[in-house]
Scaffold this active site. Structure first.
Site, PDB file in Angstrom:
ATOM      1  N   HIS A  17       0.843  -1.212   0.000  1.00 15.42           N
ATOM      2  CA  HIS A  17       0.000   0.000   0.000  1.00 15.42           C
ATOM      3  C   HIS A  17       0.878   1.262   0.000  1.00 15.42           C
ATOM      4  O   HIS A  17       0.617   2.205  -0.746  1.00 15.42           O
ATOM      5  CB  HIS A  17      -0.868   0.056   1.267  1.00 15.42           C
ATOM      6  CG  HIS A  17      -1.937  -0.991   1.344  1.00 15.42           C
ATOM      7  ND1 HIS A  17      -2.142  -1.755   2.462  1.00 15.42           N
ATOM      8  CD2 HIS A  17      -2.882  -1.372   0.447  1.00 15.42           C
ATOM      9  CE1 HIS A  17      -3.176  -2.570   2.261  1.00 15.42           C
ATOM     10  NE2 HIS A  17      -3.630  -2.363   1.045  1.00 15.42           N
ATOM     11  N   LYS A  41     -18.219  -5.137   9.715  1.00 16.63           N
ATOM     12  CA  LYS A  41     -16.972  -5.888   9.921  1.00 16.63           C
ATOM     13  C   LYS A  41     -16.088  -5.093  10.859  1.00 16.63           C
ATOM     14  O   LYS A  41     -15.685  -3.977  10.537  1.00 16.63           O
ATOM     15  CB  LYS A  41     -16.272  -6.051   8.555  1.00 16.63           C
ATOM     16  CG  LYS A  41     -15.983  -7.500   8.179  1.00 16.63           C
ATOM     17  CD  LYS A  41     -15.488  -7.606   6.764  1.00 16.63           C
ATOM     18  CE  LYS A  41     -14.015  -7.414   6.657  1.00 16.63           C
ATOM     19  NZ  LYS A  41     -13.532  -7.511   5.264  1.00 16.63           N
ATOM     20  N   ARG A  90      -2.260  -6.891  -7.897  1.00 17.18           N
ATOM     21  CA  ARG A  90      -1.086  -7.758  -7.728  1.00 17.18           C
ATOM     22  C   ARG A  90      -1.057  -8.861  -8.769  1.00 17.18           C
ATOM     23  O   ARG A  90      -0.068  -9.545  -8.925  1.00 17.18           O
ATOM     24  CB  ARG A  90      -1.122  -8.376  -6.325  1.00 17.18           C
ATOM     25  CG  ARG A  90      -0.898  -7.381  -5.220  1.00 17.18           C
ATOM     26  CD  ARG A  90      -1.318  -7.931  -3.892  1.00 17.18           C
ATOM     27  NE  ARG A  90      -2.763  -8.157  -3.883  1.00 17.18           N
ATOM     28  CZ  ARG A  90      -3.477  -8.450  -2.799  1.00 17.18           C
ATOM     29  NH1 ARG A  90      -2.882  -8.589  -1.647  1.00 17.18           N
ATOM     30  NH2 ARG A  90      -4.777  -8.619  -2.870  1.00 17.18           N
ATOM     31  N   SER A 128      -2.859  -7.666   3.324  1.00 16.05           N
ATOM     32  CA  SER A 128      -3.271  -7.387   4.711  1.00 16.05           C
ATOM     33  C   SER A 128      -3.718  -8.671   5.392  1.00 16.05           C
ATOM     34  O   SER A 128      -3.442  -8.887   6.574  1.00 16.05           O
ATOM     35  CB  SER A 128      -4.426  -6.385   4.729  1.00 16.05           C
ATOM     36  OG  SER A 128      -4.001  -5.153   4.219  1.00 16.05           O
TER      37      SER A 128
END
Ligand code: PNS
Length: 171
Positions: A17, A41, A90, A128
């Site tokens: 990031h 969440k 990615r 993450s």
């Protein structure tokens, strides 16, 4: 003046990031790192902690702001008068996820472009969720996250402090 938004969950911010933020900043005059507040969440770090740690990891970087947002990204983009959204990919799986989001966002807010940046190959394995897993089992995440994040996770998992900073036994 071109404004770009780099949205995400950032739970937590990774070196991937951080690299994207630095590169994205070169494409605009004002970059907003927009942290999604998801009421469904709870995540690893509470929103304020996520914002603080991103800010610490970035330092005082001219033209970069860190803000929370909830609801639709297009509404936030409109409120901030953003010209485009930046997303990092990615690999093909990420791209497949990004395409419908970009199409939908453009449908909801015509003219809002999504600019996709390819993650640097050496950072493409970092996510993450992997960082959360490693940290959960007491592994060393220092190779994957900025020092400010590493420090926060160490404190969290060594129970040096509660995630929301409330004192033991407090509310
Ligand atoms: O880091 P993430 O989890 O990949 O980020 C996803 C994010 C925050 C960019 C995406 O979930 C989002 O924009 N959420 C806000 C709600 C919204 O606008 N949904 C419609 C997008 S098509």
């Amino acid at each position: 003046m071109k404004t770009a938004i780099f949205p995400g969950s950032f739970d937590p911010l990774t070196n991937g990031h951080l690299d994207l933020i630095k590169r994205a900043r070169r494409l605009c005059d004002r970059l907003i790192v927009a942290v999604l507040v998801n009421p469904d969440k709870s995540g690893l770090l509470p929103t304020q902690k996520r914002l603080d740690v991103i800010q610490r990891a970035l330092g005082n970087r001219e033209g970069v702001e860190v803000k929370a947002f909830s609801g639709l990204l297009v509404d936030f983009a409109k409120a901030e008068q953003a010209d485009f959204v930046i997303r990092g990919v990615r690999g093909v799986q990420d791209l497949e996820n990004e395409m419908p989001m970009a199409w939908t966002n453009e449908k909801l807010l015509p003219g809002l472009e999504t600019v996709v940046l390819l993650t640097r190959p050496e950072l493409a394995g970092v996510s993450s969720s992997l960082v959360r897993q490693i940290a959960h089992f007491g592994g060393d995440v220092s190779a994957f996250v900025p020092p400010a994040v590493d420090e926060t996770l160490l404190r969290l998992y060594n129970k040096l402090e509660k995630p929301d900073d409330t004192p033991e036994g407090g509310e």
